[in-house]
Design a protein around this motif. Structure first.
Motif, PDB file in Angstrom:
ATOM      1  N   GLU A  87       5.885  -4.876  -8.805  1.00 24.35           N
ATOM      2  CA  GLU A  87       5.416  -5.946  -9.699  1.00 24.35           C
ATOM      3  C   GLU A  87       5.788  -7.309  -9.143  1.00 24.35           C
ATOM      4  N   ARG A  88       6.985  -7.433  -8.600  1.00 23.79           N
ATOM      5  CA  ARG A  88       7.466  -8.711  -8.085  1.00 23.79           C
ATOM      6  C   ARG A  88       6.781  -9.097  -6.781  1.00 23.79           C
ATOM      7  N   ASP A  89       6.666  -8.159  -5.854  1.00 24.93           N
ATOM      8  CA  ASP A  89       6.208  -8.488  -4.504  1.00 24.93           C
ATOM      9  C   ASP A  89       4.706  -8.318  -4.280  1.00 24.93           C
TER      10      ASP A  89
ATOM     11  N   ALA B 213       0.818  -1.211   0.000  1.00 20.87           N
ATOM     12  CA  ALA B 213       0.000   0.000   0.000  1.00 20.87           C
ATOM     13  C   ALA B 213       0.855   1.267   0.000  1.00 20.87           C
ATOM     14  N   ILE B 214       2.056   1.197   0.572  1.00 21.80           N
ATOM     15  CA  ILE B 214       2.902   2.393   0.644  1.00 21.80           C
ATOM     16  C   ILE B 214       4.005   2.390  -0.417  1.00 21.80           C
ATOM     17  N   MET B 215       4.097   1.317  -1.205  1.00 22.84           N
ATOM     18  CA  MET B 215       5.157   1.194  -2.188  1.00 22.84           C
ATOM     19  C   MET B 215       4.788   1.920  -3.485  1.00 22.84           C
ATOM     20  N   ASN B 216       5.804   2.428  -4.184  1.00 21.70           N
ATOM     21  CA  ASN B 216       5.611   3.056  -5.488  1.00 21.70           C
ATOM     22  C   ASN B 216       5.133   1.991  -6.468  1.00 21.70           C
ATOM     23  N   LYS B 217       3.989   2.215  -7.082  1.00 23.00           N
ATOM     24  CA  LYS B 217       3.357   1.202  -7.928  1.00 23.00           C
ATOM     25  C   LYS B 217       4.017   1.048  -9.302  1.00 23.00           C
TER      26      LYS B 217
END
Length: 72
Positions: free
Chosen positions: A61-63, A51-55
């Motif tokens: 994409e991996r995680d 939710a806080i990661m740059n999309k």
């Protein structure tokens, strides 16, 4: 001496190719409950980080994508 070092390096390298150690299924209700709680805890942490990661990153994409997820 060199032969022993080569054998040690070969053995160390090959251990990375082995499958993961066998993990038996839980035998009691308590063990199943602990297993499920661990899975839920890891999944909640993964969702929180996603939710806080740059999309737009490869890491997202991996995680953060799962098979069957709709394509963005």
């Amino acid at each position: 001496m060199i032969r022993m070092v080569a054998i040690a390096l070969t053995a160390t390298t090959l251990t990375g190719c082995l499958p993961a150690p066998y993990e038996a299924d839980p035998a009691s209700v308590y063990q199943w409950e602990r297993r499920q709680e661990g899975i839920e805890r890891r999944e909640a942490e993964r969702r929180r980080l996603c939710a806080i990661m740059n999309k737009d990153t490869a890491r997202y994409e991996r995680d953060c994508t799962r098979p069957g997820d709709p394509v963005r």
